[in-house]
Every structure is written in structure tokens, then in C-alpha cells.
Design an enzyme around this catalytic site. Structure first.
Site, PDB file in Angstrom:
ATOM      1  CG  HIS A  48      -0.807   0.386   2.418  1.00 24.40           C
ATOM      2  ND1 HIS A  48       0.073  -0.591   3.409  1.00 24.40           N
ATOM      3  CD2 HIS A  48      -0.202   1.638   3.201  1.00 24.40           C
ATOM      4  CE1 HIS A  48       0.497  -0.038   4.495  1.00 24.40           C
ATOM      5  NE2 HIS A  48       0.307   1.384   4.278  1.00 24.40           N
ATOM      6  CD  GLU A  52       2.046   9.249  -1.035  1.00 26.52           C
ATOM      7  OE1 GLU A  52       1.393   8.914  -2.046  1.00 26.52           O
ATOM      8  OE2 GLU A  52       2.129  10.279  -0.332  1.00 26.52           O
ATOM      9  CG  ASP A  53       6.048   5.988   1.556  1.00 36.09           C
ATOM     10  OD1 ASP A  53       5.672   7.402   1.287  1.00 36.09           O
ATOM     11  OD2 ASP A  53       5.443   5.524   2.759  1.00 36.09           O
ATOM     12  CG  ASP A  71     -24.115   4.445  38.373  1.00 36.40           C
ATOM     13  OD1 ASP A  71     -23.195   3.981  38.587  1.00 36.40           O
ATOM     14  OD2 ASP A  71     -25.103   4.900  39.126  1.00 36.40           O
TER      15      ASP A  71
HETATM   16 MN    MN Z   1       0.772   3.307   5.585  1.00 34.64          MN
END
Ligand code: MN
Length: 438
Positions: A91, A95-96, A278
Site C-alpha cells: 500500500h 507513495e514512498d 453508572d
Molecule cells: Mn501506510
């Protein structure tokens, strides 16, 4: 769920020897419900991702690849299909790392590449607040979702693991992420009926966004429960005896404490802690719907019901598919006890929501008849609508019932509160809401 996930070593930075351990843990879970070929495919995705992330590290110092493995593990515990688990492992690759979508399609297939791409696009959305998210970004999210709801499930699992490892971030950054979790991801999980995920996201969000309030409330709640442990035990034993006398087989569970829920109630209804905390809760899980009503009768003969506090969510399920009988009764010494009665299948749906419906491919037995899952109603709606914009509008209405979505002649969307009039609309176009036009 948390206990089945390998916890992050708190000592020195974990070494690369931990890769196989965590991966074999994931494979063991996958082996319980996938074929050998499918597990191998998942492993292939892991190798690809591990190579792509290489030496990258997380803020904690851990190898980056531990994160996608943890996300995939969360989804495997939800029994998601193997392509979804593969996409979870991949995933963050677009992106990375330098990998492009087309490469994923070539190496795996279009379906997986689309899911990874969807998660990456969603990651880029910067939710500053709920109003803005709804006005500007929700539609992107839902367009992505209507193509493949698994994208959202991966994103929720991603957020879950990030929340679990928030300790390693700077306090201000952790706080911002916690806020976003409370405002965006908690409500989405809730709307999808994913109760377990929603509760964990919200309690973690609460803990990092309001650390002092969290600590205070958590102490107060555990004190209440230790002070009254014999009371709760007494009620559970009485219920167990009463049901077994009528030959009703049931599993009795005490209700989970949900700190953020208590906090929200105190804040919204301006009540004190004792007024809110309660109420004791007991959950009764039985085999089928008929027995639910039998058990209800048995409970009402044991303890007097409080008038006006009985709800039949079996006959009238909540919008997110939740089903149960709820009743408030006067327990011993006039202490009120909240009872929830449901079947095993309803329990499954109440805990995992949309994910429970996803399993329909692997589980033979369908959920109870008459049960309307939100996913199913979404699919029905989509079949009934040719126009994706119209579909989008219906989904939004369904997700945030207190808001109205209006299309301008230019096809832009404006969010108005429920009950708004055409004058509000006109006003919104020219003035007040102009900044949230898409
Ligand atoms: Mn991630």
C-alpha cells in the site's frame, strides 16, 4: 485482535531477522482460510514490497516493511481476500518508493494496482477538519470506494496501525493525527459498521488528543469496575441461571468499556461521570432469532424492564446493518442494567460490520434472513442508478444523514444542514459557503 499481532519490540531497534517471524505469523493466519497458491501470491507481494522499501525506516526506528506487514495482518484477521492482503502489503509502495502503478499491474494485476493506487490517492488527501473533508474530499474518497470498498478497508487498517504506534511521533504531530482519526476515520469505521475498529481508533484518538482527560477517565472507569465487580458477577450469574432454567443456550459477555464513548456522552449531554458510567451492560449471544425473543422474555421475567427503553433492532436494523434487541432493566438494588441480545451472526456483523459481509465469499452460511447490509444496499443503489453522481449523492446522504448535499447548475456540491431551504442554497452560493465549493 491486538493480541494476535506481534507487538513492537520496545528495546533496541528490531533487526532484519524479525521479517520472517512477522511474515510467518501473517502466513499462519492466511493458512487458516486461503489456498496454498493464494498464500504464495501474498508472499510474493511481501518480497516485492520489502525490496522496494529497502532500508527505509519508520519514526520508531523499525524497518518500514514492518508497517505494511502489520496492516496486512489486521486485514487477514478480518479474513479479507488474498488480493486485498497483497494490496495492503504494497500500500505504500507507490507513495514512498519509486514504483509506479503500471509496474504493479505488470507484476501482479490491474485489480491490485488499482487498490494500491486508490490507497495512495486517499493518503494524499489532507483532512483539515470534518466540514472541509465532507465538502471537498469525501467525494474523492467515495468515488474511490465505489470502485472498490477494499481501498477504504486498507486505509482504515493503515490508520489503525499508525495509531497503535503513535508513541514514536512528536507530541504535536501525534495530536494532529489523533484529531483526524476522531473526526474522519472513526466515523467512517462506524458508518461501515466496523465496531471493533471504530472503538479502537476512537479510544486511541482520545488518548493522544486529550491525554489528561483520557488518563483521568480511564482511572475513574477502572475504579468503578473494580468496585462493582461482584455486582456485575451477580447479575451475570442470575441471567445465566435464568436462561439455563428455560433451556436457552447462550454466551454471556460483559460489555466493553469505551472511554471515548463515555467522554462524548458527558460532553454532549452535559452529564457527570457517575450519571454516564453508572449503567452496566450485559450482552447475550444466542443461536437464532427466535431464541433472541425467548431470551428477552426470560430476562423481563427476571428483572423489570424500564418503560420506553426497549428497542428492536432485529425487526428494524440500524442503517449500518446493526441488529440486536436492547432493553434496560432494573437490576438488583434498583441499579439499571442494559441488556443486548443477538445471534452469533448479528454479533459478527456488530463487531466487524462491512468486513463481516465481505467474507460471504468464503463462508457458506449467509447472515440472518432479512438482514440488510449497508454494502448490499449500496450495491442495490448503484444498480438502480446509471449516473455515478446521483449514486455519490445518495451515498453521502446515507453517511451523514444530518446534512443535505445540493448540486449547483455547474455540477458543484454544496453541503447544507438538514432542513435548509432554497434561500439558504442561494445564500450559500453567493456568500457563506462559497469557500467550500468544490
Ligand atoms: Mn501506510
Amino acid at each position: 485482535m491486538a493480541s494476535r499481532i506481534a507487538s513492537r519490540s520496545s528495546q533496541a531497534v528490531a533487526g532484519p531477522t524479525e521479517h520472517p517471524t512477522r511474515m510467518s505469523h501473517l502466513c499462519a493466519i492466511l493458512g487458516e482460510y486461503l489456498t496454498q497458491y493464494q498464500v504464495k501470491e501474498v508472499y510474493r507481494a511481501y518480497l516485492f514490497s520489502a525490496e522496494a522499501h529497502g532500508d527505509q525506516r519508520r519514526a520508531s526506528g523499525d524497518y518500514y516493511i514492518f508497517h505494511p506487514v502489520a496492516v496486512a495482518t489486521i486485514l487477514a484477521e478480518m479474513r479479507m481476500d488474498y488480493k486485498c492482503v497483497m494490496a495492503a502489503l504494497l500500500h505504500d509502495v507507490i507513495e514512498d518508493t519509486g514504483v509506479i502503478k503500471e509496474a504493479l499491474a505488470l507484476e501482479f494485476d490491474q485489480e491490485i494496482a488499482d487498490m494500491v493506487d486508490g490507497v495512495s490517492k486517499m493518503t494524499k488527501i489532507d483532512f483539515k477538519n470534518r466540514a472541509e473533508a465532507q465538502a471537498a474530499n469525501m467525494d474523492k474518497m467515495f468515488l474511490a470506494m465505489t470502485r472498490d470498498i477494499r481501498v477504504i478497508l486498507i486505509k482504515l487498517a493503515d490508520r489503525m496501525h499508525n495509531m497503535r504506534t503513535l508513541d514514536s511521533l512528536r507530541i504535536d504531530k501525534a495530536r494532529r493525527i489523533a484529531k483526524e482519526t476522531l473526526e474522519i476515520y472513526g466515523p467512517i469505521a462506524n458508518r461501515l459498521g466496523m465496531n471493533n475498529i471504530c472503538l479502537e481508533l476512537e479510544d486511541l484518538g482520545f488518548r493522544y488528543h486529550w491525554p489528561w482527560r483520557y488518563r483521568y477517565l480511564s482511572k475513574a472507569v477502572s475504579k468503578i469496575y473494580t468496585d462493582h465487580v461482584s455486582f456485575i458477577d451477580g447479575v451475570e450469574t442470575a441471567i445465566r441461571n435464568c436462561l439455563s432454567k428455560k433451556a436457552i443456550a447462550a454466551i454471556i459477555l460483559s460489555r466493553q468499556k469505551h472511554l471515548y464513548g463515555i467522554y462524548r456522552k458527558m460532553r454532549e449531554k452535559h452529564r457527570s461521570f457517575t450519571e454516564v458510567a453508572d449503567v452496566y451492560g450485559v450482552r447475550i449471544v444466542v443461536d437464532n432469532i427466535d431464541i433472541c425473543y425467548l431470551a428477552l422474555g426470560a430476562i423481563h421475567s427476571l428483572y423489570k424492564p424500564v418503560p420506553g427503553r426497549f428497542k428492536d433492532y432485529i425487526a428494524l436494523p440500524k442503517a449500518n446493518g446493526y441488529q440486536s434487541l436492547h432493553t434496560l432493566v432494573m437490576g438488583p438494588n434498583g441499579v439499571k442494567v442494559e441488556i443486548q441480545i443477538r445471534t452469533k451472526a448479528m454479533h459478527e456483523v456488530a463487531e466487524s460490520g462491512i468486513a463481516a459481509h465481505w467474507i460471504y465469499k468464503t463462508v457458506q452460511e449467509p447472515t440472518d434472513k432479512g438482514h440488510t447490509s449497508w454494502l448490499q444496499s449500496l450495491l442495490d443503489m448503484k444498480q438502480g442508478t446509471r449516473d455515478s453522481l446521483e449514486f455519490l449523492e445518495r451515498v453521502k446522504v446515507d453517511l451523514f444523514p444530518d446534512e443535505v448535499y445540493v448540486f449547483t447548475p455547474q455540477g458543484k456540491i454544496i453541503v447544507l444542514p438538514q432542513g435548509a431551504t432554497p434561500v439558504d442554497f442561494a445564500y450559500a452560493i453567493t456568500h457563506r459557503y462559497s469557500h467550500i465549493l468544490i
